[in-house]
Design an enzyme around this catalytic site. Structure first.
Site, PDB file in Angstrom:
ATOM      1  NE  ARG A 297      65.519  57.790 -12.303  1.00 34.61           N
ATOM      2  CZ  ARG A 297      65.743  56.983 -11.288  1.00 34.61           C
ATOM      3  NH1 ARG A 297      64.745  56.344 -10.721  1.00 34.61           N
ATOM      4  NH2 ARG A 297      66.954  56.830 -10.803  1.00 34.61           N
TER       5      ARG A 297
ATOM      6  CG  HIS B  22      65.316  49.660 -14.664  1.00 34.58           C
ATOM      7  ND1 HIS B  22      64.823  49.174 -13.473  1.00 34.58           N
ATOM      8  CD2 HIS B  22      66.279  50.545 -14.324  1.00 34.58           C
ATOM      9  CE1 HIS B  22      65.484  49.717 -12.471  1.00 34.58           C
ATOM     10  NE2 HIS B  22      66.358  50.560 -12.946  1.00 34.58           N
TER      11      HIS B  22
ATOM     12  CE  LYS C   9      72.316  50.296  -4.836  1.00 40.20           C
ATOM     13  NZ  LYS C   9      72.441  51.108  -6.053  1.00 40.20           N
TER      14      LYS C   9
ATOM     15  CB  SER D 224      64.603  50.156  -7.930  1.00 40.91           C
ATOM     16  OG  SER D 224      64.704  49.773  -9.277  1.00 40.91           O
TER      17      SER D 224
HETATM   18  P1  ADP Z   1      71.923  51.751  -9.951  1.00 41.48           P
HETATM   19  O1  ADP Z   1      71.934  50.880  -8.747  1.00 41.48           O
HETATM   20  O2  ADP Z   1      73.148  51.683 -10.798  1.00 41.48           O
HETATM   21  O3  ADP Z   1      71.409  53.161  -9.738  1.00 41.48           O
HETATM   22  P2  ADP Z   1      69.360  51.127 -11.064  1.00 41.48           P
HETATM   23  O4  ADP Z   1      68.902  49.734 -11.262  1.00 41.48           O
HETATM   24  O5  ADP Z   1      68.657  51.923 -10.017  1.00 41.48           O
HETATM   25  O6  ADP Z   1      70.890  51.017 -10.859  1.00 41.48           O
HETATM   26  O7  ADP Z   1      69.278  51.939 -12.428  1.00 41.48           O
HETATM   27  C1  ADP Z   1      69.966  51.547 -13.585  1.00 41.48           C
HETATM   28  C2  ADP Z   1      69.840  52.641 -14.638  1.00 41.48           C
HETATM   29  O8  ADP Z   1      68.469  52.824 -14.958  1.00 41.48           O
HETATM   30  C3  ADP Z   1      70.349  54.008 -14.218  1.00 41.48           C
HETATM   31  O9  ADP Z   1      70.936  54.624 -15.341  1.00 41.48           O
HETATM   32  C4  ADP Z   1      69.113  54.741 -13.827  1.00 41.48           C
HETATM   33  O10 ADP Z   1      69.262  56.141 -13.981  1.00 41.48           O
HETATM   34  C5  ADP Z   1      68.139  54.188 -14.834  1.00 41.48           C
HETATM   35  N1  ADP Z   1      66.749  54.305 -14.383  1.00 41.48           N
HETATM   36  C6  ADP Z   1      66.231  53.954 -13.198  1.00 41.48           C
HETATM   37  N2  ADP Z   1      64.906  54.206 -13.147  1.00 41.48           N
HETATM   38  C7  ADP Z   1      64.577  54.738 -14.358  1.00 41.48           C
HETATM   39  C8  ADP Z   1      63.374  55.243 -14.933  1.00 41.48           C
HETATM   40  N3  ADP Z   1      62.218  55.261 -14.258  1.00 41.48           N
HETATM   41  N4  ADP Z   1      63.426  55.720 -16.195  1.00 41.48           N
HETATM   42  C9  ADP Z   1      64.592  55.725 -16.870  1.00 41.48           C
HETATM   43  N5  ADP Z   1      65.764  55.284 -16.388  1.00 41.48           N
HETATM   44  C10 ADP Z   1      65.761  54.791 -15.143  1.00 41.48           C
END
Ligand code: ADP
Length: 152
Positions: free
Chosen positions: A91, A18, A42, A129
């Protein structure tokens, strides 16, 4: 005109993946709003206050970053904040399929907002995450996966 992007997510917890997307987006937009979605369905693992505190710790001094929480639709947040872009990271092809659905529905609902994707940096392609939470729950060391200085 200001180019304002919303980067929505759960950030449960924020990872280096992120962080990398946000830092890479800074030169592209006048402002990046990192927005923690309070998703009714969620249940989060880390409390909202904790996730917010981490974001403030990492980006509090960054002029181009605003941090907030929101409930409801991301497009409504865009409308409130005058944001013309939704920023997302990609990803895998699974991410793409998931994001395509949301992005195209958002486009139908609010044509003035463009969803912009940044391809994940290769070193973070496997960082998620959910896996970080799993490691943490089982007593593993997550420091290499979360931004520097984050104490869990
Ligand atoms: P959500 O609950 O909306 O999936 P996340 O917090 O998991 O939210 O992710 C928010 C954004 O960050 C999404 O666009 C996700 O694809 C992106 N993201 C998550 N992990 C990574 C990573 N390792 N590298 C790049 N982008 C990421």
């Amino acid at each position: 005109m200001d180019r304002i992007a919303v980067f929505p997510g759960s950030f449960d917890p924020i990872t280096r993946g992120h962080e990398s997307i946000i830092r890479r987006a800074l030169p592209l937009f006048s402002k990046v709003i990192v927005a923690i979605g309070e998703n009714g369905e969620k249940r989060s693992f880390f409390p909202l206050e904790q996730r917010l505190a981490w974001l403030r710790q990492i980006f509090g001094n960054e002029r181009g970053v605003a941090i907030m929480t929101y409930a409801g639709l991301t497009i409504d947040l865009c409308r409130r904040e005058n944001a013309q872009y939704i920023l997302r990271g990609l990803r895998t092809s699974a991410d793409f399929e998931f994001e395509r659905g949301i992005g195209q529905m958002n486009k139908l609902m609010m044509p003035g907002v463009e969803t912009v994707f940044l391809l994940c940096a290769p070193e973070y392609a496997s960082v998620s995450s959910s896996i970080v939470r799993d490691i943490f729950r089982n007593g593993g060391d997550i420091t290499q996966f979360v931004p520097e200085g984050i104490m869990v």
